[in-house]
Design an enzyme around this catalytic site. Structure first.
Site, mmCIF file in Angstrom:
data_model
loop_
_atom_site.group_PDB
_atom_site.id
_atom_site.type_symbol
_atom_site.label_atom_id
_atom_site.label_comp_id
_atom_site.label_asym_id
_atom_site.label_seq_id
_atom_site.Cartn_x
_atom_site.Cartn_y
_atom_site.Cartn_z
ATOM 1 N N TYR B 53 0.845 -1.198 0.000
ATOM 2 C CA TYR B 53 0.000 0.000 0.000
ATOM 3 C C TYR B 53 0.881 1.248 0.000
ATOM 4 C CZ TYR B 53 -4.173 -2.861 1.009
ATOM 5 O OH TYR B 53 -5.203 -3.768 0.967
ATOM 6 N N ALA B 212 -17.877 -0.290 -3.360
ATOM 7 C CA ALA B 212 -17.469 -0.336 -4.767
ATOM 8 C C ALA B 212 -16.770 0.955 -5.181
ATOM 9 C CB ALA B 212 -18.670 -0.634 -5.670
ATOM 10 N N GLY B 214 -17.226 3.876 -4.279
ATOM 11 C CA GLY B 214 -18.107 5.025 -4.475
ATOM 12 C C GLY B 214 -18.980 4.934 -5.711
ATOM 13 N N LYS B 215 -18.686 3.936 -6.563
ATOM 14 C CA LYS B 215 -19.444 3.779 -7.813
ATOM 15 C C LYS B 215 -20.948 3.668 -7.575
ATOM 16 C CE LYS B 215 -17.181 0.415 -9.885
ATOM 17 N NZ LYS B 215 -16.906 -0.795 -10.695
#
Lengths: 299, 299, 299
Positions: B53, B212, B214-215
Site C-alpha cells: 500500500y 465499490a 463510491g461507484k
C-alpha cells in the site's frame, strides 16, 4: 531424473515419450528400436499409449519392438488408456462415444497387452470423463486388473476435480495421475483449478500437448505472438536458442510437478525436453510467460 | 461490537479500517493520531494494511504514530499482507508477479514489522492466489512466523474455494479469513460460491471495497442506477439518509458474518459504517438490493 | 419398481407424479381421485408438491381427496417444498424472494400439513438455494420437524454442489435428494457437475421438467430439432412410437439413478413414463441423444 508418483510404487521418467503419432513417423522396426533405445539412454523410460492411437496400430508397432527385444520391457514403463469408442468409416458405430463399462475396460486391456507384447501395463488411464460413467463398474474392472497383475496402477485423463473425486470414492486403488492438456497456450487447468487440486492431493499431472502442437512457434494470432515474444525474452536470459526448452522449463518448474509428454519422434526434440530439466526458472520469468498467455498482467 | 474469528483467539472489530489510501489522505501525524484514536473510540480497533500500500508508505506513516504513541498498539489489531511484486517505474522488475516463496514472505513480514513499529502482526494474509504457489513453502513460512511470535494468525485474500483448501491442506495453522471484494456492485463471491464455502467452514470473510469505490452512489450505467434506486427505497424504510449505511447493513446482516473494510479517511464515513451495525434488515429488503444488482428477480 | 433413497428409509416410486399444474387440470374431485388411484395402480405412488404451486391451491385440491379417501395416505409418499416467497398482485410483497428462516419453514410445513389433510410429509425440500440462507436456522427447523414426526425426510432442490455441502454440514439429518432440472434439453447439471457429485455421494436426483415442458417435441430451433431427430432414430431401434418414452429411458438408464417427475395430468402420459422403465438403452444410443443436445460429438 525420475519421479515416484504419489501413493504408488511407480517411478516414471521426468519426461514421458508420447506414442500417439508413432504410426505416422515412418520408422522401420530397426529405426524405432533405435529411437526407443536412445530415449532410454537419455533417461526417458516412460512411454504413453492409448488403445485408439492410430486406430490400434501404435500399440502394435511398439509391441513388435518389445517382441523382438524383450529385454527392453524391464527398462521401461508403459502407460495406456481406454474408454473412447471412435466412429470410424468402416465400423457401424453411429456416434463417437465413451465406454467405461467393466466389460469394455477388461477387453480393451486384453487387446493392449496382446498388441504391446507384454503381460502388464504400468499405468492404465480412463481416457476421457464419461458423462454416462458407472464408477462402480470402473472400480470393479480396476480391482480385477490389479488382482490379476495385468495393470499395476490406475489414473485418469482429462478429468475435472469433481469427476476425479467421484471415481476415487469408489475404489481403494489410488488414482495416481490426471493426464491433462497444459501449455502456455492452454491454461484451462489453471482456470478450472485442477492444478490447485492436484497440488492439494500431491498428485503429479502429466501434460499432453505441452508445445500446443507446435502452435506456439508459428503463431497465427495475437495470443501466440505474445507468448512467442515472452519465450524469446526468457530464452535470452538463459542464452538458450531452442524455445521448446523454455516451454518445457516453464512446465517442469511448476510446484505441482508436471510431467510433460513429448510427442515428437525426433530424438533431438526429446533431448531438448530432457535438457530443460536443468533450467531453473525464477518467478518473474515464469510470470512473463504466464501473463503473455493471459493477455494481461495479474491483478 | 466485536467478532471472534473462527478457530482463533483473534477478536476484531465488526468494522475494519482500511489503510490502502492512507498516504493520499494528506494527514499530519497529529491528525492521523487523532483519526486512529477516534476510530478506536467508536469501536473500530482493527486496521488493514499491506506491504504494497502506497509502495510501503502506508505502513510507515501508520508506524510513526505507533512509535510516538506506543500505548495504542495494545488497543488495536494489525492486519497486513504480502505476496505481490509490483512493477514500479524505478525498479527492474519486468512484469508484475506474485512471490509466495518462504524467503519472500519472511522478508516482507520483517519489513512490515519495522515499518509499523511493532513486534507482532495480528493477522497476515497472502494477498493474491499465486498460480505458481508452493503451499509447502508458504506453510513453512507461516510456521516460523508463528513460532517466533511475529505473526499470531494467518489468512488469505482473493482466494477461490479450491485455492483455500489447497493451502489449508499444508498447514495445521487455521486460515481464519478470506478477504474478498463484496458489495452490491460485486456479487462475484456469491457466484463463485465462496460465500457458501465460508458459511460451511464458519469462516468470516472480510469485504474490501464494500462501497465499490463510491461507484454505487454515482452510477454511470444501468446496473448502478438500479442499485441506487433499491438503496434509496430501503433507506426510506429505515428513515436513513446516508445510503452507505444501507450498503453496510446489507453486508453486516448476511449470515456468513461479513466484516466490511471501510477505506475512507473521514471519521464521519467510518461512523456511518459503525451505525449500520444496528440496522436489522429483513429478507425482503436484502433481496431488493440483491435483485437490483442481479438485474432480474430470483428464479 | 421402487427406489430406496440413500441414507434413509424412504422408498419412492421410480417415476414421481408432479402436482405443479394440478389446479389447471380442470378435474372434479372424483376425476382426481380416479387419477391418483390409477397412478398408484401402475406403481406411481410418490406425489410432488410445493407450498407455492397454484398459490397453495394444488396442495389444497389434493388434500381434499385425502380427506375424503383417508386410506390413500398409506399407499403414497408426499413430497413438498418451501422457501419461495412470490410477489403476487394482491400481496404487499415488494420483490420475489426466499425465506429459509426457521420460523418460515415451520409455518410453511404447518400450512402444507393442513392443506394436504395429513399429519406427516415424507420428504420436505428447500425449494431454491437462498443466497441469504442461515444454514443453522434451517437445520434447527429440520430438527424440530423431524422430532415431532411432521416431516420424515429432508432434501433440497436446485442446489449446487457447494450449497448442498454447506447445508449438510449443519445437520446430522441426511439430505436425501436434490431435485433439479434434467432433460436432453437441459444439461446444466452435467455441466455444473451436480450429476458427478450425486454419483459420488450415492444420492438419487429427482428430475423436474424431464420433457423440457414439451419443447422437445415441438422444437422451434436447431437444438430442439437435433434432439428430436436423435430421439426418433433411437425410438426406431426400440420400435417405439412415443418419443417421451425414449426421453424417460434416457434419464432412467443413467447410473446416477435419476427419478423423473412427470408433470402431466393425463394417465396415458404417466403410463408412458412407467413403461420406459423397461427400456435398456445402450451407450451408443444414450450418446446419440446427448451429443444431439450438445450440438457436437464428444472430444
Amino acid at each position: 531424473m525420475r519421479v515416484k508418483l504419489s501413493k504408488s510404487n511407480l517411478e516414471v521418467s521426468r519426461i514421458v515419450q508420447g506414442m500417439m503419432r508413432l504410426n505416422s513417423w515412418g520408422y522401420t522396426e530397426k529405426e524405432l528400436t533405435d529411437f526407443i533405445q536412445k530415449a532410454i539412454d537419455i533417461g526417458v523410460t516412460t512411454f504413453d499409449h492409448a488403445d485408439i492411437y492410430g486406430n490400434g496400430e501404435c500399440e502394435e508397432i511398439f509391441g513388435n519392438v518389445l517382441k523382438n527385444n524383450p529385454s527392453i520391457r524391464n527398462e521401461i514403463q508403459l502407460i495406456t488408456k481406454c474408454g473412447i469408442i471412435r466412429k470410424d468409416e468402416n465400423s457401424n458405430i453411429r456416434v463417437k462415444h465413451y465406454n467405461t463399462s467393466k466389460e469394455h475396460i477388461l477387453k480393451s486391456v486384453e487387446n493392449s497387452l496382446k498388441k504391446l507384447h507384454t503381460d502388464y501395463i504400468d499405468l492404465l488411464l480412463i481416457h476421457r470423463p464419461d458423462p454416462f460413467m458407472n464408477p462402480e463398474e470402473i472400480a470393479e474392472a480396476f480391482y480385477e486388473l490389479h488382482k490379476s497383475g495385468k495393470v499395476l496402477n490406475f489414473g485418469v485423463s482429462n478429468f475435472t476435480i469433481q469427476q476425479f473425486k467421484t471415481l476415487q470414492e469408489y475404489t481403494n486403488l489410488p488414482l495416481i495421475t490426471n493426464q491433462i492438456e497444459i501449455s502456455p497456450y492452454n491454461l484451462e487447468h489453471f482456470e478450472n483449478e485442477n492444478i490447485y487440486f492436484l497440488l492439494q492431493k500431491k498428485i503429479n499431472p502429466m501434460a499432453w500437448s505441452p508445445l500446443a502442437g507446435g502452435k506456439i512457434f508459428n503463431p497465427s494470432e495475437e495470443k501466440g505472438q505474445r507468448i512467442l515474444k515472452a519465450l524469446k525474452e526468457v530464452a535470452k536470459d538463459f542464452n538458450v536458442s531452442s524455445l521448446d526448452k523454455i516451454v518445457y522449463a516453464w512446465l517442469l518448474n511448476h510446484p505441482v510437478g508436471i510431467i510433460p509428454i513429448s510427442g515428437s519422434g525426433k530424438i533431438e526434440r526429446l533431448k531438448n525436453a530432457v535438457e530443460a530439466i536443468d533450467i531453473k526458472m525464477n518467478r518473474e520469468q515464469w510470470f512473463m510467460i504466464y501473463e503473455a498467455a493471459l493477455g494481461h498482467k495479474v491483478p
